[in-house]
Design an enzyme around this catalytic site. Structure first.
Site, PDB file in Angstrom:
ATOM      1  N   ARG A  94       1.278  14.020  74.211  1.00  0.00           N
ATOM      2  CA  ARG A  94       1.258  13.447  73.743  1.00  0.00           C
ATOM      3  C   ARG A  94      -0.500  13.100  74.243  1.00  0.00           C
ATOM      4  O   ARG A  94      -0.636  12.672  75.674  1.00  0.00           O
ATOM      5  CB  ARG A  94       2.012  12.210  74.195  1.00  0.00           C
ATOM      6  CG  ARG A  94       1.536  10.474  74.650  1.00  0.00           C
ATOM      7  CD  ARG A  94       3.010   9.814  75.164  1.00  0.00           C
ATOM      8  NE  ARG A  94       2.766   8.409  74.611  1.00  0.00           N
ATOM      9  CZ  ARG A  94       2.042   8.120  75.633  1.00  0.00           C
ATOM     10  NH1 ARG A  94       1.200   8.098  76.533  1.00  0.00           N
ATOM     11  NH2 ARG A  94       1.950   6.511  74.996  1.00  0.00           N
ATOM     12  N   LYS A 104      -5.048  11.145  82.884  1.00  0.00           N
ATOM     13  CA  LYS A 104      -4.689  11.218  83.891  1.00  0.00           C
ATOM     14  C   LYS A 104      -5.336  10.982  84.432  1.00  0.00           C
ATOM     15  O   LYS A 104      -6.538  12.142  85.525  1.00  0.00           O
ATOM     16  CB  LYS A 104      -3.487  11.805  83.969  1.00  0.00           C
ATOM     17  CG  LYS A 104      -1.786  11.721  83.233  1.00  0.00           C
ATOM     18  CD  LYS A 104      -0.921  10.174  83.504  1.00  0.00           C
ATOM     19  CE  LYS A 104      -0.468   9.687  81.710  1.00  0.00           C
ATOM     20  NZ  LYS A 104       0.716  10.473  81.994  1.00  0.00           N
TER      21      LYS A 104
END
Length: 337
Positions: free
Chosen positions: A314, A279
């Site tokens: 994840r 991210k």
């Protein structure tokens, strides 16, 4: 005055007699942070936590999609999209997607998450037929080779239906089952476990000045409400995974606050998924512009999540994360698995 209870997760091998298991896993706690919206938080002995809250913090989690929730499971990301933020186009071709899946399973992924619609900031909605065309054949091909569980990353009931018919066994919805009113009833009717994530706004606008009164408690309340709504439709609480949605309608400070308070979400009584891989905030803090080069920072955040008891990671970089997790477990818990 409503109170929230965040267990202070520990993993030291010297464990006091008063220690309690965190969600039935290897971590433990003997202290809880009692949190309030309108008063300062305070630390209390775990034994002083109300019994209902304590039961949810300590109870072992049931298997989800056949996966043992007493330890961290690795969800490998398979984006069959041309425009995902870090790997768009790399696995858009079905042959490449299947080859990458084999690689992730070989590296230790215990579930594969297949998505056909990018939900990066600013992404546009993909038509249902196109999303099905991207995902269902790949899922069928994966299922033809392995019995590793497959999740479908979608907001839409027709896409989930096609994916389930092709072999998917879990629905992962970044919109928390609020985008398509038919998706949650479909999951309930099909008896599928689900992952419910928090996002503030749609991908098109979610990073436009996101704000919260108290980011951790606001998201906790949102997920609690979504769990109740899903349970009312017939989806069992022990088959609901929660995801606070790192990076989805959050600033860097919001993300860091959530990471510090991850163990709070065990109070929902459900397994917790952490999806922070590659991210933007990791690139910002680590000084890495290209998302594909953010594996070291992503692994650091993943391990920080496991240290707070999250049951599922994840990730894009499966092999590297599995190796790091194995070493962390050996060094702190005295076991490699």
């Amino acid at each position: 005055m409503a109170a929230y209870y965040r267990p202070v997760a520990r993993f030291d091998h010297a464990r006091p007699d008063a220690a309690l298991p965190l969600a039935g896993g290897a971590l433990w706690f003997d202290t809880v942070e009692e949190m309030h919206r309108d008063a300062p938080s305070r630390l209390i002995p775990a034994a002083q936590t109300p019994s209902e809250a304590l039961d949810r913090l300590t109870a072992p989690r049931a298997p989800v999609a056949g996966l043992d929730m007493s330890r961290a499971q690795i969800m490998g990301i398979l984006n069959v999209t041309p425009d995902s933020f870090s790997d768009g186009g790399l696995h858009f071709d079905p042959g490449s997607a299947l080859a990458h899946t084999r690689e992730m399973i070989g590296a230790g992924a215990s579930i594969i998450d297949v998505g056909g619609e990018s939900t990066r900031p600013g992404a546009q909605e993909v038509p249902i037929d196109e999303e099905i065309r991207r995902t269902a054949p790949v899922i069928a091909a994966i299922r033809g080779e392995t019995d590793v569980p497959i999740s479908i990353d979608t907001r839409k009931a027709p896409v989930a239906r096609a994916a389930h018919e092709a072999g998917a066994s879990l629905i992962n919805d970044v919109a928390g089952f609020t985008f398509d009113p038919d998706l949650a009833p479909y999951a309930a009717g099909a008896g599928l476990p689900v992952c419910v994530m928090h996002a503030q706004g749609t991908p098109e606008i979610m990073q436009v000045d996101p704000r919260y009164d108290n980011v951790s408690l606001d998201i906790y309340d949102y997920l609690s409400q979504r769990i109740e709504a899903l349970a009312a439709l017939g989806i069992r609480r022990d088959q609901i995974v929660v995801d606070p949605g790192i990076g989805f309608g959050k600033t860097l400070d919001h993300n860091l606050t959530l990471l510090q308070n991850l163990s709070l979400f065990h109070g929902l009584g459900c397994p917790v998924l952490l999806g922070a891989s590659r991210k933007r905030f990791i690139g910002t803090l680590g000084g890495v512009e290209e998302a594909r080069h953010r594996a070291p920072g992503s692994i650091a955040v993943a391990i920080a999540g496991v240290a707070q008891g999250v049951q599922m990671l994840r990730v894009h970089d499966v092999r590297e994360t599995v190796e790091a997790l194995r070493l962390w477990q050996a060094a702190t818990l005295g076991k490699a698995d």
